[in-house]
Scaffold this active site. Structure first.
Site, PDB file in Angstrom:
ATOM      1  N   SER A  25       0.961  -1.200   0.105  1.00 28.18           N
ATOM      2  CA  SER A  25       0.105   0.006   0.012  1.00 28.18           C
ATOM      3  C   SER A  25       0.941   1.147   0.101  1.00 28.18           C
ATOM      4  CB  SER A  25      -0.880  -0.222   1.202  1.00 28.18           C
ATOM      5  OG  SER A  25      -0.229  -0.234   2.545  1.00 28.18           O
ATOM      6  N   THR A  26       2.058   1.163   0.671  1.00 28.21           N
ATOM      7  CA  THR A  26       2.883   2.316   0.478  1.00 28.21           C
ATOM      8  C   THR A  26       4.403   1.804   0.344  1.00 28.21           C
ATOM      9  OG1 THR A  26       3.270   2.408   2.918  1.00 28.21           O
ATOM     10  CG2 THR A  26       1.396   3.729   2.020  1.00 28.21           C
ATOM     11  N   SER A  67       0.980   5.510   8.477  1.00 25.96           N
ATOM     12  CA  SER A  67       1.822   6.448   9.389  1.00 25.96           C
ATOM     13  C   SER A  67       1.942   7.850   8.918  1.00 25.96           C
ATOM     14  CB  SER A  67       3.180   5.655   9.534  1.00 25.96           C
ATOM     15  OG  SER A  67       3.902   5.678   8.292  1.00 25.96           O
ATOM     16  N   TYR A  89      -2.846   9.076  14.690  1.00 23.31           N
ATOM     17  CA  TYR A  89      -1.761   8.143  14.254  1.00 23.31           C
ATOM     18  C   TYR A  89      -1.122   7.751  15.684  1.00 23.31           C
ATOM     19  CZ  TYR A  89       3.047   6.754  13.466  1.00 23.31           C
ATOM     20  OH  TYR A  89       4.224   6.068  13.360  1.00 23.31           O
ATOM     21  N   LYS A 110      -1.317   3.845  17.619  1.00 27.66           N
ATOM     22  CA  LYS A 110      -0.039   3.159  18.089  1.00 27.66           C
ATOM     23  C   LYS A 110      -0.297   2.811  19.597  1.00 27.66           C
ATOM     24  CE  LYS A 110       2.301   2.611  14.429  1.00 27.66           C
ATOM     25  NZ  LYS A 110       3.323   1.401  13.887  1.00 27.66           N
ATOM     26  N   ASN A 115      12.910  10.255  15.307  1.00 21.39           N
ATOM     27  CA  ASN A 115      12.879  10.735  14.000  1.00 21.39           C
ATOM     28  C   ASN A 115      14.078   9.632  13.111  1.00 21.39           C
ATOM     29  OD1 ASN A 115      11.508  13.076  15.228  1.00 21.39           O
ATOM     30  ND2 ASN A 115      11.573  13.939  13.082  1.00 21.39           N
TER      31      ASN A 115
HETATM   32  N1  NAD Z   1       9.666   6.411   9.677  1.00 20.67           N
HETATM   33  C1  NAD Z   1       9.818   6.981  10.794  1.00 20.67           C
HETATM   34  O1  NAD Z   1      10.319   8.110  10.995  1.00 20.67           O
HETATM   35  C2  NAD Z   1       8.947   6.256  11.825  1.00 20.67           C
HETATM   36  C3  NAD Z   1       8.974   6.941  13.106  1.00 20.67           C
HETATM   37  C4  NAD Z   1       8.017   6.276  14.145  1.00 20.67           C
HETATM   38  C5  NAD Z   1       7.346   5.150  13.839  1.00 20.67           C
HETATM   39  N2  NAD Z   1       7.421   4.551  12.619  1.00 20.67           N
HETATM   40  C6  NAD Z   1       6.742   3.217  12.338  1.00 20.67           C
HETATM   41  O2  NAD Z   1       7.605   2.367  11.775  1.00 20.67           O
HETATM   42  C7  NAD Z   1       6.759   1.650  10.871  1.00 20.67           C
HETATM   43  C8  NAD Z   1       7.499   1.540   9.660  1.00 20.67           C
HETATM   44  O3  NAD Z   1       7.345   2.990   8.866  1.00 20.67           O
HETATM   45  P1  NAD Z   1       7.959   3.250   7.631  1.00 20.67           P
HETATM   46  O4  NAD Z   1       8.575   4.659   7.455  1.00 20.67           O
HETATM   47  O5  NAD Z   1       8.808   2.287   6.899  1.00 20.67           O
HETATM   48  O6  NAD Z   1       6.608   3.279   6.615  1.00 20.67           O
HETATM   49  P2  NAD Z   1       6.546   2.726   5.217  1.00 20.67           P
HETATM   50  O7  NAD Z   1       5.134   3.269   4.568  1.00 20.67           O
HETATM   51  O8  NAD Z   1       7.519   2.963   4.572  1.00 20.67           O
HETATM   52  O9  NAD Z   1       6.421   1.093   5.441  1.00 20.67           O
HETATM   53  C9  NAD Z   1       4.986   0.537   6.051  1.00 20.67           C
HETATM   54  C10 NAD Z   1       4.889  -0.722   5.176  1.00 20.67           C
HETATM   55  O10 NAD Z   1       3.640  -1.446   5.630  1.00 20.67           O
HETATM   56  C11 NAD Z   1       3.070  -1.763   4.613  1.00 20.67           C
HETATM   57  N3  NAD Z   1       1.622  -2.021   5.027  1.00 20.67           N
HETATM   58  C12 NAD Z   1       0.697  -0.929   5.625  1.00 20.67           C
HETATM   59  N4  NAD Z   1      -0.313  -1.573   5.950  1.00 20.67           N
HETATM   60  C13 NAD Z   1      -0.279  -2.889   5.957  1.00 20.67           C
HETATM   61  C14 NAD Z   1      -1.313  -4.033   5.818  1.00 20.67           C
HETATM   62  N5  NAD Z   1      -2.513  -3.610   6.425  1.00 20.67           N
HETATM   63  N6  NAD Z   1      -0.736  -5.223   5.741  1.00 20.67           N
HETATM   64  C15 NAD Z   1       0.353  -5.446   5.186  1.00 20.67           C
HETATM   65  N7  NAD Z   1       1.425  -4.489   4.848  1.00 20.67           N
HETATM   66  C16 NAD Z   1       0.907  -3.114   5.182  1.00 20.67           C
HETATM   67  C17 NAD Z   1       3.038  -0.680   3.386  1.00 20.67           C
HETATM   68  O11 NAD Z   1       3.007  -1.268   2.073  1.00 20.67           O
HETATM   69  C18 NAD Z   1       4.606  -0.325   3.561  1.00 20.67           C
HETATM   70  O12 NAD Z   1       5.386  -1.351   2.974  1.00 20.67           O
HETATM   71  C19 NAD Z   1       5.348   2.030  10.978  1.00 20.67           C
HETATM   72  O13 NAD Z   1       4.528   1.400  11.826  1.00 20.67           O
HETATM   73  C20 NAD Z   1       5.411   3.597  11.340  1.00 20.67           C
HETATM   74  O14 NAD Z   1       4.298   3.743  12.242  1.00 20.67           O
HETATM   75  C21 NAD Z   1       8.199   5.136  11.851  1.00 20.67           C
END
Ligand code: NAD
Length: 319
Positions: free
Chosen positions: A35-36, A74, A138, A142, A167
């Site tokens: 999805s992303t 997210s 969001y 979490k 971050n």
């Molecule tokens: N990037 C940051 O700075 C940050 C900070 C705090 C927390 N997080 C958490 O870390 C995790 C990863 O973040 P990211 O930056 O890699 O995001 P991202 O969007 O790059 O990765 C999320 C992945 O989950 C997949 N996905 C979403 N919903 C799904 C579902 N229902 N079933 C299967 N796949 C699904 C998407 O396709 C994507 O590949 C998230 O849970 C986010 O909340 C990220």
């Protein structure tokens, strides 16, 4: 050697952690609905199942030693205008995953939580014992999943660790940040450096910080990934360990822009705008618990290194 399910392993953080697990000699299955995320981000050597966490029961069986759960929606702004999407995907989806784990006898979980669970802090650096008061859906979803995991550990002996990221930034070889829309500062400053946006907006220069701009805690993605492998070792049956993941020091928006200038050698057009509502002046982690409970030491806390690795990835992947 262990076998792990990595949900969201086609995304930014999940792909880097999956690569680290493979390098450590583990077997990895990625479950991601794209999805992303991006299929090409799934590391070579991982099995890829295109599917949803809501259907994790179709993938999980007793051959798995644990799950690392990154899959989520997210985008903070989107969560405010479409909260149901966030409760459905993040909370209901995680509930299905946790339930499928229990039924399959998979008893270890590492979960991506976030500093957004704390909202506007009463004091910084932010400890894990700080009041949780998320200011958007969001962060609320979490936090709800953190509570779900605690009750599952108590009731059913799940061994669980939640890592509350601050971050996340930087890149790890061919794995890096590709969010659409992008909301994170370093990739946005790159867009200004590349002329893909007319300028970088600085939201507020009148905060009570040394240069007046907001301060955030940036953690290198490789350091973050290392903490996940340590969390798998630290997880104890019936316990839910919650650790902040940050460097414990912060950099201001101006310092990030200066770093990008140094690393890229490019000019960065800046436009100062007013403060955004709900943007705290300083968000920095108290990082002692991760160091003590996981034995984690960040190897790349320098901002220029984080920016340089991210820049290399951006140049290699820009359209
Ligand atoms: N990037 C940051 O700075 C940050 C900070 C705090 C927390 N997080 C958490 O870390 C995790 C990863 O973040 P990211 O930056 O890699 O995001 P991202 O969007 O790059 O990765 C999320 C992945 O989950 C997949 N996905 C979403 N919903 C799904 C579902 N229902 N079933 C299967 N796949 C699904 C998407 O396709 C994507 O590949 C998230 O849970 C986010 O909340 C990220």
């Amino acid at each position: 050697m262990s076998k792990y399910l990595v949900t969201g392993g086609a995304g930014y953080v999940g792909s880097v952690v999956a690569a680290h697990l493979l390098e450590a000699g583990h077997r990895v299955t990625v479950l991601d609905d794209l999805s992303t995320g991006f299929a090409e981000a799934v590391p070579d050597g991982a099995e890829f199942v295109r599917g949803r966490i809501q259907d994790a029961a179709e993938v999980l069986d007793a051959s798995f030693d644990g799950v690392l759960h990154f899959a989520a929606s997210s985008q903070v702004g989107e969560s405010v205008v479409d909260p149901e999407k966030y409760w459905r995907n993040n909370v209901a989806g995680s509930l299905e995953l946790v339930s499928a784990m229990r039924k399959a006898g998979v008893r270890k979980l590492v979960f991506s939580s976030t500093a957004a669970v704390y909202g506007e802090p009463d004091e910084v650096p932010i400890k894990e014992t700080a009041r949780t008061s998320p200011t958007n859906a969001y962060g609320a979803t979490k936090l709800a999943v953190d509570h779900l995991i605690t009750s599952e550990a108590i009731a059913h002996g799940l061994a669980a660790v939640s890592l509350r990221y601050f971050n996340v930034a930087g890149a790890y070889g061919r794995y890096g940040e590709r969010h659409e829309p992008e909301s994170h500062l370093i990739p946005l400053v790159f867009q200004a450096a590349l002329g893909q946006r007319p300028h970088i907006a600085v939201f507020g220069e009148d905060y009570p910080t040394p240069d007046g701009t907001c301060i955030r805690d940036y953690i290198h993605i490789a350091d973050l990934a290392a903490a996940h492998l340590l969390a798998l070792d630290a997880a104890e049956s019936g316990e839910h360990l919650i650790c902040n993941l940050g460097n414990g020091t912060g950099f201001s928006v101006r310092e990030v822009i200066e770093s990008v200038k140094r690393v890229t050698g490019r000019e960065i057009p800046v436009q100062v705008a007013g403060r955004r509502p709900g943007d705290p002046a300083v968000l920095v982690a108290a990082a002692d618990r991760a160091r003590e409970a996981l034995g984690w030491t960040p190897k790349h806390p320098e901002l220029d290194r984080i920016v340089a690795d991210a820049w290399e990835f951006t140049l290699a992947h820009r359209a």
